[in-house]
Design a protein around this motif. Structure first.
Motif, short mmCIF file in Angstrom:
data_model
loop_
_atom_site.label_atom_id
_atom_site.label_comp_id
_atom_site.label_asym_id
_atom_site.label_seq_id
_atom_site.Cartn_x
_atom_site.Cartn_y
_atom_site.Cartn_z
N VAL A 230 0.85 -1.14 0.15
CA VAL A 230 -0.17 -0.11 -0.08
C VAL A 230 0.72 1.36 -0.03
O VAL A 230 0.22 2.29 -0.78
N ALA A 231 2.07 1.23 0.89
CA ALA A 231 2.91 2.35 0.99
C ALA A 231 3.97 2.57 -0.30
O ALA A 231 4.39 3.65 -0.11
N ALA A 232 3.80 1.68 -1.07
CA ALA A 232 4.91 1.71 -1.98
C ALA A 232 4.90 2.96 -2.89
O ALA A 232 3.94 3.18 -3.66
N ARG A 233 5.70 3.66 -3.03
CA ARG A 233 5.65 4.80 -3.73
C ARG A 233 6.97 4.75 -4.90
O ARG A 233 7.72 4.06 -4.73
N ALA A 234 7.07 5.70 -5.79
CA ALA A 234 7.94 5.65 -6.96
C ALA A 234 9.41 5.58 -6.26
O ALA A 234 9.64 6.28 -5.44
N ALA A 235 10.22 4.43 -6.90
CA ALA A 235 11.42 4.28 -6.03
C ALA A 235 12.18 5.74 -6.07
O ALA A 235 12.38 6.35 -7.12
N ALA A 236 13.16 5.79 -5.20
CA ALA A 236 13.98 6.98 -5.02
C ALA A 236 15.14 6.98 -6.21
O ALA A 236 15.52 7.69 -6.70
N MET A 237 15.60 5.55 -6.13
CA MET A 237 16.45 5.42 -6.91
C MET A 237 16.10 4.51 -8.59
O MET A 237 15.30 3.72 -8.42
N PRO A 238 16.55 4.96 -9.69
CA PRO A 238 16.28 4.29 -10.74
C PRO A 238 16.53 2.67 -10.82
O PRO A 238 17.39 2.36 -10.38
N PRO A 239 15.61 2.08 -11.27
CA PRO A 239 15.89 0.58 -11.43
C PRO A 239 16.98 0.09 -12.23
O PRO A 239 17.25 0.77 -13.27
N VAL A 240 17.35 -0.95 -11.92
CA VAL A 240 18.20 -1.84 -13.01
C VAL A 240 17.40 -2.61 -13.78
O VAL A 240 16.77 -3.49 -13.21
N VAL A 241 17.01 -2.58 -15.04
CA VAL A 241 16.07 -3.10 -15.89
C VAL A 241 16.88 -4.09 -16.96
O VAL A 241 17.98 -3.77 -17.36
N ALA A 242 16.22 -5.14 -17.39
CA ALA A 242 16.90 -6.19 -18.18
C ALA A 242 15.96 -6.64 -19.09
O ALA A 242 14.71 -6.77 -18.74
N PHE A 243 16.35 -6.82 -20.32
CA PHE A 243 15.39 -7.64 -21.17
C PHE A 243 16.30 -8.56 -21.85
O PHE A 243 17.36 -8.30 -22.34
N ALA A 244 15.73 -9.99 -21.95
CA ALA A 244 16.38 -10.96 -22.67
C ALA A 244 15.32 -11.49 -23.90
O ALA A 244 14.24 -12.02 -23.28
N ARG A 245 15.70 -11.71 -25.08
CA ARG A 245 14.86 -11.99 -26.05
C ARG A 245 14.74 -13.42 -26.21
O ARG A 245 15.57 -14.05 -26.47
N THR A 246 13.76 -13.80 -25.29
CA THR A 246 13.38 -15.49 -25.35
C THR A 246 12.86 -15.91 -26.66
O THR A 246 12.48 -15.24 -27.60
N PRO A 247 12.71 -17.26 -26.79
CA PRO A 247 12.30 -17.49 -28.07
C PRO A 247 10.72 -17.19 -28.54
O PRO A 247 10.28 -17.08 -29.33
N GLY A 352 22.08 -8.99 -12.80
CA GLY A 352 22.08 -7.98 -11.77
C GLY A 352 21.11 -7.21 -11.54
O GLY A 352 20.95 -6.22 -11.12
N ALA A 353 20.00 -7.41 -12.61
CA ALA A 353 18.86 -6.74 -12.67
C ALA A 353 17.70 -6.76 -11.50
O ALA A 353 17.37 -7.96 -11.14
N ASP A 354 16.88 -5.63 -11.22
CA ASP A 354 15.87 -5.65 -10.42
C ASP A 354 14.61 -6.24 -11.17
O ASP A 354 13.83 -6.92 -10.84
N ILE A 355 14.48 -5.56 -12.55
CA ILE A 355 13.16 -5.73 -13.08
C ILE A 355 13.49 -6.26 -14.53
O ILE A 355 14.51 -5.71 -15.40
N LEU A 356 12.70 -7.25 -15.00
CA LEU A 356 12.87 -7.60 -16.35
C LEU A 356 11.53 -7.17 -17.23
O LEU A 356 10.65 -6.77 -16.50
N LEU A 357 11.96 -6.84 -18.32
CA LEU A 357 11.17 -6.08 -19.32
C LEU A 357 10.94 -7.17 -20.28
O LEU A 357 11.46 -7.80 -21.03
N ALA A 358 9.56 -7.22 -20.75
CA ALA A 358 8.89 -7.96 -21.87
C ALA A 358 7.71 -7.10 -22.56
O ALA A 358 6.96 -6.53 -21.88
N PRO A 359 7.40 -7.65 -23.59
CA PRO A 359 5.95 -7.19 -24.07
C PRO A 359 4.94 -8.08 -23.21
O PRO A 359 5.03 -9.19 -22.81
#
Lengths: 428, 428
Positions: A230-247, A352-359
């Motif tokens: 409930v209390a989660a607010r926009a992170a103060a630090m930018p996240p480490v994001v990653a994407f890996a093109r899976t099949p 080392g990523a916090d967050i994965l990105l994908a469609p």
């Protein structure tokens, strides 16, 4: 207050607390919106004005200091959640008019927090493929996605600020993307599924929809009993994001890929650390594993319907059950064992990523006649139990919404919500 | 056929197949036995003669080649399993007279195999501590154990050859031991819990009772859809067995310890390889972890009952829910994480052994006034999801049955059944 139905839950809650809005005015605004739009959108299975009145009357007796986190906020409940005061048919002719003896645990927690259960939203049959009547509010010739069709469409169409869903394959991520709203599927097991009709016991997960990240944090936190969500607010630090093109990415439309690549570039420019790589080879079969677990478990979890009401089971679900009945227990156990191995090897996936990105999905919402869309892009992450969020991110060639899917490690729901809000603010 | 009610399911099935016995004669023998014993034992919540007649009439229409593995075998169903044709109250005043819209998946599979659902057996309230009316058939002043009280007592009292149970803490192992019969709890997740009232979602496991190991293999195999369980016969090779005195053993009675030590010596003499050792230190807290998971999940899974019917929740369950509501999500997640770590480190627990041995309970069945007995000896193994079997093994100082508990690695159900049958033949 004009257009109260368009307020987010967070803003509506603040307006109620400071006296600018009452739960009754808000509920009436939502009902009025539904009155104008429902004939075309078809998001609702059950709406019962007298039950809404009862809830409002009770809330009016609650003194300020005792009001819950969702005091007076209207919520739509997917019709696979049991409700003691409203019929629950699970999208199936078998259970037409069925009245459960209880509320789903998650519904009881919403009520305890002061939510106004506005009604039951359309689900596909038992949260599987057979579509209900709902249309995409952005284009009534298109699917809203499934299986949480009515919940996603109702939120997107400003009929209600919050709604519940489930995800066994992709039933929260995909409709959120197709309808251009935020969907949140917490870590597997973090919210009770008691009183939610089982599709595949080891995969079924509570999900939810809203029009901004703080709102899914709010309703998710209430259902999970998690103050830190409930209390989660926009992170103060930018996240480490990653994407890996899976099949799976090979099947995504150009626009769907572009959403992720554009977002990644934009986030990097905003200060996020970006890595790209490849998912470990062991992860390549997870989408297939997910389908095996789904089919095997559906075949056993629907044993009663299969024995007593087979003629009323749709061709789509019959096909899944028949597939599951042909799987050997050894196939199933191999898939489950591989799932556990990959869950123990998430370092390889996240690096080392916090967050994965994908469609969030392969592309825009397909025409109604083509079904509720392909769930491929969420199969693996659902199997792994990862918390995930779909954010609206641009549009495709037909001008319809596309989604950016984010995932974090199991249990990192609060930091996923914080990173998603950071990303949401920069995508806007 | 005299005393048909005393036949095992395996023998009764053979007698039906070769024409010496009919399902109707068998069902009537069971009902007659119930008529003579029920007033004292109190195993049954619901018995409906007309429903039994309907099932028998249907079975009589099934041609020989189409008959299922349980054709004509009477089964008692614990009253936390939903049944579409019989009321299901979960041992709670809240749901008195409740009639579910479906069969639990496991019940549907029993019906599909030709079982005759004789009736619903007494459960403690929601499969937790508050006892029902059932007494131990060996001594009516004693508890049959809980929570599957009626199922265990009915099988022990020759009212029915088979009955279903559940195990969230020790609800199959302990009543099996106290009643001097065989109890089987398969690997967590191997049998669908759809349509079984949730006590703690990540722990609830289907269990079952019979008077010999081949019978639990039969009913378990039917519910799980596992031909290899049904076919499990006494292992050709003696098993490698081990026992490790965990901290829990300090609370076991001298007679309870002697059961394991005597059995171990006897099995060693019969050719089994025996090792003794100590459980890894990491496993020492599992009983506490189990209790934390139980309390946290019960508090959320009973959200509806807690909100709408709190006055009808027993003091025992209220205490558990209140305990769970006070636990932080971090405590719960720590316990679940530790559970996963130990599940990944079972080599340390099993060493080279196939089968672990332990007492099934602390001792003999306590007096009714003391409740349903202490579940301590099954907490850790239930949390780890290990398949386990309780075998009757001698008697204690009051002449009441004691149990020998066996466990195998997750997924090794068929070899556990084979080893248990090897051990059963040598204990006899």
């Amino acid at each position: 207050m004009k257009d109260a139905c368009k307020l987010t839950a967070t803003d509506a809650g603040a307006a109620i607390r400071n006296g600018e809005l009452t739960p009754r005015v808000l509920a009436n605004a939502c009902l009025e919106r539904i009155g104008r739009r429902e004939a075309e959108t078809g998001a609702w299975e059950v709406l019962d004005g007298s039950r809404i009145d009862e809830q409002l009357a009770k809330l009016e007796q609650v003194p300020g200091p005792e009001r819950g986190l969702l005091h007076g906020i209207p919520v739509g409940i997917k019709d696979v959640y049991d409700t003691a005061d409203l019929p629950t048919a699970y999208g199936s002719a078998i259970y037409e008019g069925h009245r459960p003896a209880w509320d789903a645990a998650a519904v009881a927690r919403l009520r305890a927090a002061g939510a106004v259960i506005l009604g039951k939203t359309v689900t596909t049959e038992f949260a599987y493929w057979k579509a209900g009547k709902t249309r995409n509010p952005h284009d009534h010739s298109r699917t809203p996605g499934g299986s949480s069709s009515g919940s996603a469409a109702a939120v997107a169409d400003f009929m209600v600020p919050l709604a519940t869903g489930t995800q066994t394959v992709a039933s929260t991520m995909r409709p959120a993307a197709f309808c251009g709203i935020v969907g949140f599927k917490p870590t597997l097991g973090r919210i009770s599924t008691a009183g939610i009709k089982t599709l595949a016991g080891s995969l079924d997960t509570v999900g939810m929809f809203a029009r901004c990240v703080p709102d899914v944090a709010l309703i998710g936190g209430v259902m999970a009993g998690r103050a830190d969500w409930v209390a989660a607010r926009a992170a103060a630090m930018p996240p480490v994001v990653a994407f890996a093109r899976t099949p799976e990415w090979d099947q995504v439309s150009a626009a769907g890929i572009a959403v992720v690549e554009d977002a990644a570039r934009m986030l990097e420019a905003a200060g996020a650390t970006l890595s790209t790589g490849s998912a470990p080879a062991a992860f390549a079969t997870l989408a297939d594993d997910q389908n095996q677990v789904l089919a095997f478990e559906a075949a056993r979890d629907f044993s009663s319907e299969w024995r007593h009401h087979r003629a009323l089971v749709s061709p789509q679900l019959s096909e899944l059950i028949e597939e599951g009945l042909l799987l050997s227990p050894a196939d199933y156990e191999t898939a489950q064992a591989h799932r556990l191995e990959c869950m123990a090897a998430l370092d390889g996936l996240f690096g080392g990523a916090d967050i994965l990105l994908a469609p969030s999905a392969l592309g825009e919402a397909p025409p109604l006649a083509e079904g509720t869309g392909d769930p491929l892009m969420s199969r693996a992450w659902t199997l792994l139990g990862l918390p995930s969020i779909s954010l609206p991110a641009g549009t495709g060639p037909a001008g319809l919404p596309l989604g950016l899917q984010l995932a974090a490690r199991p249990g990192r729901d609060a930091s996923l919500l914080a990173a998603a809000q950071w990303i949401e603010e920069r995508l806007a």
